[in-house]
Design an enzyme around this catalytic site. Structure first.
Site, PDB file in Angstrom:
ATOM      1  N   ASP A 178       0.780  -1.250   0.000  1.00  0.00           N
ATOM      2  CA  ASP A 178       0.000   0.000   0.000  1.00  0.00           C
ATOM      3  C   ASP A 178       0.807   1.293   0.000  1.00  0.00           C
ATOM      4  O   ASP A 178       0.528   2.178  -0.797  1.00  0.00           O
ATOM      5  CB  ASP A 178      -0.976  -0.005   1.184  1.00  0.00           C
ATOM      6  CG  ASP A 178      -2.039   1.074   1.060  1.00  0.00           C
ATOM      7  OD1 ASP A 178      -2.416   1.394  -0.078  1.00  0.00           O
ATOM      8  OD2 ASP A 178      -2.489   1.591   2.087  1.00  0.00           O
TER       9      ASP A 178
ATOM     10  N   CYS B 175     -22.777  -6.321 -15.940  1.00  0.00           N
ATOM     11  CA  CYS B 175     -23.200  -5.859 -14.611  1.00  0.00           C
ATOM     12  C   CYS B 175     -22.743  -4.420 -14.359  1.00  0.00           C
ATOM     13  O   CYS B 175     -21.612  -4.042 -14.656  1.00  0.00           O
ATOM     14  CB  CYS B 175     -22.629  -6.787 -13.541  1.00  0.00           C
ATOM     15  SG  CYS B 175     -23.051  -6.301 -11.849  1.00  0.00           S
TER      16      CYS B 175
ATOM     17  N   CYS C 176     -22.003  -2.003  -9.148  1.00  0.00           N
ATOM     18  CA  CYS C 176     -21.109  -1.123  -8.386  1.00  0.00           C
ATOM     19  C   CYS C 176     -21.250   0.324  -8.837  1.00  0.00           C
ATOM     20  O   CYS C 176     -21.129   1.255  -8.034  1.00  0.00           O
ATOM     21  CB  CYS C 176     -19.665  -1.592  -8.515  1.00  0.00           C
ATOM     22  SG  CYS C 176     -18.991  -1.563 -10.193  1.00  0.00           S
TER      23      CYS C 176
ATOM     24  N   CYS D  60     -22.956   3.752  -6.191  1.00  0.00           N
ATOM     25  CA  CYS D  60     -22.149   4.867  -5.680  1.00  0.00           C
ATOM     26  C   CYS D  60     -23.032   6.060  -5.312  1.00  0.00           C
ATOM     27  O   CYS D  60     -23.757   6.583  -6.161  1.00  0.00           O
ATOM     28  CB  CYS D  60     -21.116   5.292  -6.715  1.00  0.00           C
ATOM     29  SG  CYS D  60     -20.070   6.654  -6.136  1.00  0.00           S
TER      30      CYS D  60
ATOM     31  N   CYS E  68     -15.365  10.571  -4.544  1.00  0.00           N
ATOM     32  CA  CYS E  68     -15.481   9.307  -3.805  1.00  0.00           C
ATOM     33  C   CYS E  68     -15.522   9.564  -2.302  1.00  0.00           C
ATOM     34  O   CYS E  68     -14.677  10.286  -1.763  1.00  0.00           O
ATOM     35  CB  CYS E  68     -14.298   8.409  -4.160  1.00  0.00           C
ATOM     36  SG  CYS E  68     -14.219   6.890  -3.208  1.00  0.00           S
TER      37      CYS E  68
ATOM     38  N   CYS F 127     -16.050   4.097   2.489  1.00  0.00           N
ATOM     39  CA  CYS F 127     -17.357   3.708   1.951  1.00  0.00           C
ATOM     40  C   CYS F 127     -17.210   2.345   1.299  1.00  0.00           C
ATOM     41  O   CYS F 127     -16.256   2.116   0.540  1.00  0.00           O
ATOM     42  CB  CYS F 127     -17.838   4.738   0.926  1.00  0.00           C
ATOM     43  SG  CYS F 127     -19.422   4.324   0.141  1.00  0.00           S
TER      44      CYS F 127
ATOM     45  N   CYS G 119     -19.793   0.407  -3.256  1.00  0.00           N
ATOM     46  CA  CYS G 119     -19.509  -0.188  -4.563  1.00  0.00           C
ATOM     47  C   CYS G 119     -18.948  -1.600  -4.413  1.00  0.00           C
ATOM     48  O   CYS G 119     -19.200  -2.471  -5.252  1.00  0.00           O
ATOM     49  CB  CYS G 119     -18.574   0.700  -5.379  1.00  0.00           C
ATOM     50  SG  CYS G 119     -16.883   0.833  -4.754  1.00  0.00           S
TER      51      CYS G 119
ATOM     52  N   CYS H  31     -21.207  -5.745  -5.321  1.00  0.00           N
ATOM     53  CA  CYS H  31     -20.703  -6.690  -6.317  1.00  0.00           C
ATOM     54  C   CYS H  31     -21.298  -8.080  -6.097  1.00  0.00           C
ATOM     55  O   CYS H  31     -21.159  -8.659  -5.015  1.00  0.00           O
ATOM     56  CB  CYS H  31     -19.178  -6.758  -6.234  1.00  0.00           C
ATOM     57  SG  CYS H  31     -18.461  -7.918  -7.432  1.00  0.00           S
TER      58      CYS H  31
END
Length: 365
Positions: free
Chosen positions: A138, A195, A198, A202, A218, A245, A248, A252
């Site tokens: 990360d 699909c 997602c 939002c 976002c 959040c 999204c 799925c």
């Protein structure tokens, strides 16, 4: 080969990764990918990274593994599951409670994933004494999601996060770069199909098109990375989301295959973070905030940004019982907190039922 273990190095590596708690492990070549690098440049050029300047500052390293470490020959992409036991969107029906992203309710994934990556790296060096390795999770200029797709552990969905057929959208990602020439796995094919779950989930329309995220819209970016007041156009849409959040991700359909039993126990939610009361969170001073969130990824945003987010949630709650806690912050030393408190107070007072007007002398019977 050490201790007479059988099987290819790649097979033994994946078995050791599983033993260390990684739910997914795949191998990719370390060569840079010009196509993905161009997409990243376009995303940055459009300003979709907002104020995350480090994305642009180290763009040259993000182009691919060998741009960061020219000696790298293979990438080992790994994922740890943090699949929740329940749908995180359920708290939307409880506006007096705060919604904290699933990934932040347990132990800090940076520490957990990195510790296990280092253990796997030590295993590699023990098996292949001439190997060199570097571990990343990360914070380094590494594009873990494209590498995860290239290594076959999932694909980048239309919400831009990695999706696994086994673990859904709930994977913490890490990577090990090595000088070893390992046999790569096949890249994962895109399984999103037609699909759009997602995209439509939002709350702030942060996806200008499938597979592209405008971070400036976002809620995860706004509540965690954004400093200063959050733009008014997004405050109501935040609802009671105060840190990140999951909408999204949770929307799925592939999550139906993810099981909480597969999640690493280090990421199990702390009881006090699963559904905390807004009134209690608003009362946190700096010292108490640091104490409560010791060992949590939440700690890095600091008390002021945290309380700012809680105030927006309070203003959205419609709960007049929160007015005293909000009013106590109107004179907060931090001007962003004080402004958020004023906004919340205005919202809550506006939500109070109006008293019937007193009859005037002209209309009284």
């Amino acid at each position: 080969m050490v201790n007479g273990a059988s099987g290819t190095l790649e097979d033994r590596l994946k078995a050791e990764a599983a033993r260390l708690g990684f739910a997914s492990c795949g191998i990719a070549p370390a060569a840079d990918d010009p196509v993905r690098a161009q997409r990243l440049e376009q995303w940055l050029g459009d300003g979709h990274h907002g104020t995350m300047d480090w994305m642009e500052t180290r763009l040259h390293h993000r182009r691919g593994p060998q741009s960061l470490w020219p000696q790298a020959r293979s990438v080992i992409a790994l994922g740890m599951s943090y699949a929740p036991a329940a749908d995180p969107r359920a708290l939307e029906a409880h506006p007096d409670r705060a919604r904290i992203s699933v990934y932040a309710q347990g132990g800090d994934y940076h520490d957990v994933v990195k510790r296990n990556l280092k253990a796997l790296a030590r295993w590699i060096v023990a098996e292949e004494p001439g190997a060199e390795v570097k571990v990343f999770v990360d914070t380094a200029p590494v594009m873990e999601k494209p590498l995860g797709e290239l290594a076959g552990i999932g694909w980048q969905g239309k919400h831009t996060n990695l999706v696994s057929r086994t673990h859904g959208s709930w994977l913490f990602l890490g990577a090990i770069y090595t000088t070893l020439e390992l046999v790569p796995d096949a890249p994962h094919e895109d399984r999103c199909g037609t699909c759009t779950a997602c995209q439509t989930a939002c709350p702030t329309d942060a996806f200008p098109e499938p597979y592209r995220l405008d971070a400036r819209r976002c809620i995860s970016y706004l509540t965690i990375e954004h400093k200063g007041p959050i733009p008014h156009e997004f405050r109501a849409a935040m609802g009671n989301r105060i840190y990140g959040c999951d909408d999204c991700l949770a929307a799925c359909p592939w999550n139906s295959f993810a099981a909480a039993a597969q999640a690493n126990r280090a990421f199990l939610p702390r009881a006090e973070l699963a559904a905390p009361k807004l009134a209690e969170l608003l009362a946190l001073d700096d010292a108490t905030f640091r104490q409560v969130f010791s060992g949590s990824p939440i700690k890095r945003i600091g008390r002021n940004r945290w309380v700012r987010n809680c105030l927006y949630a309070a203003g959205n709650s419609g709960d007049p019982a929160l007015i005293p806690a909000v009013q106590a912050l109107l004179a907060d030393p931090d001007p962003v907190v004080a402004e958020a408190a004023q906004w919340a107070a205005d919202q809550l007072h506006g939500a109070l039922p109006r008293k019937p007007a007193c009859p005037t002398a002209a209309t009284a019977p």
